[in-house]
Design an enzyme around this catalytic site. Structure first.
Site, PDB file in Angstrom:
ATOM      1  N   LYS A  54     -21.534  -6.782   6.332  1.00 30.96           N
ATOM      2  CA  LYS A  54     -21.419  -6.550   4.879  1.00 30.96           C
ATOM      3  C   LYS A  54     -21.729  -7.839   4.112  1.00 30.96           C
ATOM      4  O   LYS A  54     -22.468  -7.830   3.134  1.00 30.96           O
ATOM      5  CB  LYS A  54     -20.003  -6.047   4.534  1.00 30.96           C
ATOM      6  CG  LYS A  54     -19.788  -4.601   4.961  1.00 30.96           C
ATOM      7  CD  LYS A  54     -18.328  -4.165   4.858  1.00 30.96           C
ATOM      8  CE  LYS A  54     -18.169  -2.777   5.500  1.00 30.96           C
ATOM      9  NZ  LYS A  54     -16.799  -2.321   5.592  1.00 30.96           N
ATOM     10  N   GLN A  98     -10.808  -4.353   4.710  1.00 32.79           N
ATOM     11  CA  GLN A  98     -11.386  -3.754   5.910  1.00 32.79           C
ATOM     12  C   GLN A  98     -10.302  -3.009   6.698  1.00 32.79           C
ATOM     13  O   GLN A  98      -9.243  -3.566   6.987  1.00 32.79           O
ATOM     14  CB  GLN A  98     -12.026  -4.846   6.788  1.00 32.79           C
ATOM     15  CG  GLN A  98     -12.730  -4.323   8.008  1.00 32.79           C
ATOM     16  CD  GLN A  98     -13.958  -3.464   7.684  1.00 32.79           C
ATOM     17  OE1 GLN A  98     -14.752  -3.788   6.813  1.00 32.79           O
ATOM     18  NE2 GLN A  98     -14.102  -2.341   8.387  1.00 32.79           N
ATOM     19  N   ASP A 121     -15.130   0.861  -2.308  1.00 32.08           N
ATOM     20  CA  ASP A 121     -15.109   1.731  -1.116  1.00 32.08           C
ATOM     21  C   ASP A 121     -14.845   3.184  -1.511  1.00 32.08           C
ATOM     22  O   ASP A 121     -15.056   4.099  -0.714  1.00 32.08           O
ATOM     23  CB  ASP A 121     -13.992   1.278  -0.157  1.00 32.08           C
ATOM     24  CG  ASP A 121     -14.540   0.616   1.097  1.00 32.08           C
ATOM     25  OD1 ASP A 121     -15.744   0.799   1.386  1.00 32.08           O
ATOM     26  OD2 ASP A 121     -13.764  -0.068   1.789  1.00 32.08           O
TER      27      ASP A 121
END
Ligand code: NAP
Length: 287
Positions: A54, A98, A121
């Site tokens: 990422k 994460q 997200d």
């Protein structure tokens, strides 16, 4: 019939080039550099790889990224304080924690703590609710990537029978909602579904996100189906495969995504997209 193989890498490359232009415009016209903060708690090896990918993708596209590594025994309160600080930081447009998190930290608490305005997200309940009503700001990245693939490949969705195999909060359920929003007739299957093939056989578009290699075999699909394989499975011999018997099913499908090289490259691409959208939203006059 032999399916055309959808090149997710090529689609991702094209989209990323478009996003780089949007970032350049934000910089030159408004002096804004889109920024994302990534928090990694613990040392899960797979998470380290995902986070590294990422960060690299952000760098390549022109998005500023900050990585916060916290030890596995970090108290939930410390993580929350870090999120609060990032929520208040105007240079940060997206915050990503994460997953998975160590067992002593509540995932729902953490996801709700990120302000919905920076929830790139798309996991905050506010954004999940937006999926239901059809006006979400940040669609979750993997199903959004699938939607972009279908759009790019000009796959008709309206009125089509879509079967989604897998009902997780991050892939299956949002995928089903997004395609229903585009007027598909959607069926969701999961572990308790009896006679999976009876449902997959009805699909004009089949999206598979179960995490079970070889789950979908040719007898379970109809000729001409569009197959999107979200699954990523590492076999004992080291090979990476999806959930679909690729060689068998491609002989009946009209289009199919490979694993790797299908949906995978799109997930990070949509994270970049959501971060840019967040930065652009900051320009809109507050009403
Ligand atoms: P998950 O949370 O484990 O959910 C799996 C879903 O599949 C569950 O709804 C489960 O049913 C269902 N399922 C499992 N076995 C099944 C079977 N035999 N028949 C029908 N349904 C079955 O997984 P996830 O996070 O959604 O991920 C799914 C797959 O996609 C994994 O392989 C993952 O690695 C991959 N993935 C790929 C990307 C990407 O970027 N390409 C991103 C995210 C995930 P129940 O609800 O009944 O348990």
């Amino acid at each position: 019939m032999t399916a055309r193989i959808i090149d997710g890498k090529a689609i991702a490359r094209k989209l990323r080039a478009e996003y780089a232009e949007r970032i350049a415009t934000l910089k030159s016209r408004h002096g804004i550099v889109p920024g994302i903060a990534v928090i990694l708690v613990g040392d899960n090896p797979a998470s380290q790889v995902y986070v590294r990918n990422k960060i690299t993708a952000c760098k390549d596209t022109g998005i500023h990224s900050e990585l916060y590594r916290l030890p596995a025994d970090t108290p939930e309160s410390v993580l929350m304080a870090r999120i609060d600080a990032l929520n208040a930081d105007p240079a940060v447009h997206g915050i990503l924690v994460q997953l998975p998190l160590p067992a002593h930290i509540s995932v729902p608490n953490v996801l709700e703590r990120i302000t919905p305005d920076k929830d790139v997200d798309g996991f905050h309940l506010y954004n999940v609710g937006g999926l239901v009503t059809g006006n979400t700001v940040f669609p979750p990245c993997t199903p959004y990537g699938v939607q972009k693939i279908l759009e790019y490949e000009n796959v008709r969705i309206e009125g089509q029978n879509v079967v989604v195999v897998g009902a997780s909060n991050i892939v299956g359920k949002p995928m089903a909602l997004m395609l229903m929003q585009q007027d598909a007739t959607v069926c969701i299957c999961h572990k308790k579904t009896r006679d999976l093939g009876q449902f997959t056989m009805l699909a004009d578009i089949l999206v598979v996100a179960a995490g079970v290699p070889g789950l979908i075999v040719p007898q379970m699909v109809k000729t001409g189906v569009v197959v999107i394989d979200v699954g990523i499975n590492r076999l004992p011999d080291g090979r990476l495969v999806g959930d679909v018997d690729f060689e068998g099913v491609r002989k009946k499908a009209s289009m199919i995504t490979p694993v790797p090289g299908g949906v995978g490259p799109m997930t990070i691409t949509m994270l970049l997209h959501n971060t840019i959208v967040s930065a652009e939203r900051g320009l809109a006059p507050k009403g």
